[in-house]
Scaffold this motif. Sequence first.
Motif, PDB file in Angstrom:
ATOM      1  N   GLN A  13      60.455 -21.340  50.648  1.00 12.13           N
ATOM      2  CA  GLN A  13      59.370 -20.793  51.468  1.00 12.13           C
ATOM      3  C   GLN A  13      59.390 -21.395  52.874  1.00 12.13           C
ATOM      4  N   PRO A  14      59.196 -20.582  53.891  1.00 12.74           N
ATOM      5  CA  PRO A  14      59.231 -21.074  55.276  1.00 12.74           C
ATOM      6  C   PRO A  14      58.267 -22.241  55.535  1.00 12.74           C
ATOM      7  N   ALA A  15      57.071 -22.214  54.974  1.00 13.22           N
ATOM      8  CA  ALA A  15      56.114 -23.299  55.212  1.00 13.22           C
ATOM      9  C   ALA A  15      56.628 -24.619  54.651  1.00 13.22           C
ATOM     10  N   VAL A  16      57.255 -24.574  53.497  1.00  9.72           N
ATOM     11  CA  VAL A  16      57.802 -25.779  52.874  1.00  9.72           C
ATOM     12  C   VAL A  16      58.959 -26.315  53.715  1.00  9.72           C
ATOM     13  N   LEU A  17      59.853 -25.446  54.116  1.00  6.93           N
ATOM     14  CA  LEU A  17      60.995 -25.868  54.936  1.00  6.93           C
ATOM     15  C   LEU A  17      60.533 -26.420  56.278  1.00  6.93           C
ATOM     16  N   ALA A  18      59.496 -25.824  56.851  1.00  7.96           N
ATOM     17  CA  ALA A  18      58.969 -26.308  58.132  1.00  7.96           C
ATOM     18  C   ALA A  18      58.354 -27.702  57.982  1.00  7.96           C
ATOM     19  N   LEU A  19      57.612 -27.945  56.890  1.00 10.56           N
ATOM     20  CA  LEU A  19      57.016 -29.268  56.686  1.00 10.56           C
ATOM     21  C   LEU A  19      58.108 -30.311  56.436  1.00 10.56           C
ATOM     22  N   LEU A  20      59.130 -29.955  55.705  1.00 12.11           N
ATOM     23  CA  LEU A  20      60.243 -30.891  55.505  1.00 12.11           C
ATOM     24  C   LEU A  20      60.954 -31.197  56.817  1.00 12.11           C
ATOM     25  N   GLN A  21      61.132 -30.192  57.668  1.00 11.82           N
ATOM     26  CA  GLN A  21      61.763 -30.435  58.968  1.00 11.82           C
ATOM     27  C   GLN A  21      60.881 -31.331  59.830  1.00 11.82           C
ATOM     28  N   PHE A  22      59.561 -31.100  59.795  1.00  9.65           N
ATOM     29  CA  PHE A  22      58.609 -31.960  60.512  1.00  9.65           C
ATOM     30  C   PHE A  22      58.761 -33.407  60.027  1.00  9.65           C
ATOM     31  N   HIS A  23      58.855 -33.580  58.708  1.00  6.80           N
ATOM     32  CA  HIS A  23      59.029 -34.906  58.118  1.00  6.80           C
ATOM     33  C   HIS A  23      60.324 -35.560  58.623  1.00  6.80           C
ATOM     34  N   LEU A  24      61.418 -34.829  58.569  1.00  8.03           N
ATOM     35  CA  LEU A  24      62.693 -35.360  59.053  1.00  8.03           C
ATOM     36  C   LEU A  24      62.635 -35.709  60.541  1.00  8.03           C
ATOM     37  N   ASP A  25      62.017 -34.843  61.320  1.00  6.97           N
ATOM     38  CA  ASP A  25      61.894 -35.098  62.762  1.00  6.97           C
ATOM     39  C   ASP A  25      61.100 -36.366  63.026  1.00  6.97           C
ATOM     40  N   GLU A  26      59.983 -36.550  62.307  1.00  9.04           N
ATOM     41  CA  GLU A  26      59.182 -37.764  62.493  1.00  9.04           C
ATOM     42  C   GLU A  26      59.948 -39.001  62.045  1.00  9.04           C
ATOM     43  N   MET A  27      60.630 -38.921  60.928  1.00  6.55           N
ATOM     44  CA  MET A  27      61.402 -40.080  60.466  1.00  6.55           C
ATOM     45  C   MET A  27      62.465 -40.457  61.497  1.00  6.55           C
ATOM     46  N   ASN A  28      63.094 -39.460  62.096  1.00 14.66           N
ATOM     47  CA  ASN A  28      64.094 -39.738  63.125  1.00 14.66           C
ATOM     48  C   ASN A  28      63.464 -40.277  64.402  1.00 14.66           C
ATOM     49  N   ARG A  29      62.238 -39.912  64.694  1.00 12.19           N
ATOM     50  CA  ARG A  29      61.543 -40.414  65.871  1.00 12.19           C
ATOM     51  C   ARG A  29      61.053 -41.846  65.647  1.00 12.19           C
ATOM     52  N   TRP A  30      60.567 -42.148  64.452  1.00 12.72           N
ATOM     53  CA  TRP A  30      59.949 -43.445  64.161  1.00 12.72           C
ATOM     54  C   TRP A  30      60.924 -44.499  63.666  1.00 12.72           C
ATOM     55  N   SER A  31      62.106 -44.097  63.216  1.00 15.54           N
ATOM     56  CA  SER A  31      62.995 -45.011  62.505  1.00 15.54           C
ATOM     57  C   SER A  31      64.348 -45.130  63.187  1.00 15.54           C
ATOM     58  N   PRO A  32      64.978 -46.306  63.088  1.00 22.51           N
ATOM     59  CA  PRO A  32      66.364 -46.415  63.536  1.00 22.51           C
ATOM     60  C   PRO A  32      67.226 -45.453  62.720  1.00 22.51           C
ATOM     61  N   ALA A  33      68.271 -44.950  63.300  1.00 22.23           N
ATOM     62  CA  ALA A  33      69.108 -43.934  62.639  1.00 22.23           C
ATOM     63  C   ALA A  33      69.586 -44.378  61.262  1.00 22.23           C
ATOM     64  N   ASP A  34      69.935 -45.658  61.112  1.00 23.34           N
ATOM     65  CA  ASP A  34      70.442 -46.131  59.818  1.00 23.34           C
ATOM     66  C   ASP A  34      69.336 -46.374  58.788  1.00 23.34           C
ATOM     67  N   LYS A  35      68.080 -46.134  59.177  1.00 26.95           N
ATOM     68  CA  LYS A  35      66.950 -46.341  58.267  1.00 26.95           C
ATOM     69  C   LYS A  35      66.258 -45.028  57.890  1.00 26.95           C
ATOM     70  N   VAL A  36      66.840 -43.907  58.278  1.00 25.25           N
ATOM     71  CA  VAL A  36      66.266 -42.610  57.915  1.00 25.25           C
ATOM     72  C   VAL A  36      66.849 -42.208  56.563  1.00 25.25           C
ATOM     73  N   HIS A  37      66.017 -42.327  55.518  1.00 23.18           N
ATOM     74  CA  HIS A  37      66.461 -42.021  54.157  1.00 23.18           C
ATOM     75  C   HIS A  37      65.833 -40.737  53.630  1.00 23.18           C
ATOM     76  N   ALA A  38      65.135 -40.015  54.490  1.00 24.84           N
ATOM     77  CA  ALA A  38      64.524 -38.744  54.079  1.00 24.84           C
ATOM     78  C   ALA A  38      65.641 -37.761  53.737  1.00 24.84           C
ATOM     79  N   MET A  39      65.396 -36.976  52.701  1.00 24.15           N
ATOM     80  CA  MET A  39      66.397 -36.012  52.242  1.00 24.15           C
ATOM     81  C   MET A  39      66.171 -34.638  52.869  1.00 24.15           C
ATOM     82  N   ALA A  40      67.253 -34.008  53.262  1.00 20.69           N
ATOM     83  CA  ALA A  40      67.191 -32.634  53.751  1.00 20.69           C
ATOM     84  C   ALA A  40      66.956 -31.705  52.560  1.00 20.69           C
ATOM     85  N   ALA A  41      66.535 -30.479  52.846  1.00 16.99           N
ATOM     86  CA  ALA A  41      66.222 -29.510  51.788  1.00 16.99           C
ATOM     87  C   ALA A  41      67.400 -29.317  50.837  1.00 16.99           C
TER      88      ALA A  41
END
Length: 154
Positions: A13-41
Amino acid sequence: MQAYRIVRDDLTQPAVLALLQFHLDEMNRWSPADKVHAMAAERLRAPDVTFFSAWDGAALASVGALRDLGAGRGELKSMRSAPDYRGRGAGRAMLDRLLDEARARGMTWLGLETGRPQAFRDAHALYAANGFAECAPFGDYVSDDFSLCMERGL
């Protein structure tokens, strides 16, 4: 607490994919690259992961996943509330659902990795209020000034 309809989700569902992308974007903004452990869809669709979404009518409230680590152990992944649902019990409802799922599968231990900085404090509070405590790193994680591993028995 508000009631949410929580369903096993196929991540299409587009809403689910959008929230996951938001999550990934925030993790990449808040975390050093080697500390981003969020999973892509794509990774969240793997057989060792069960993904759920929580809904308030037609509005997506939160998402979360349970990864089976084997030997009665599980890991919480991709816990995220939609911005409009922060502080409204959506994260707690998802956590309760994931705990129930882990118990139903006979898991006896759950772990998670999150960040230590201020941006992650609400997550720390949610997990601590639900029996999680800091633990030694597990899997490929490393506890340091940025990363924090937490665990609880079931």
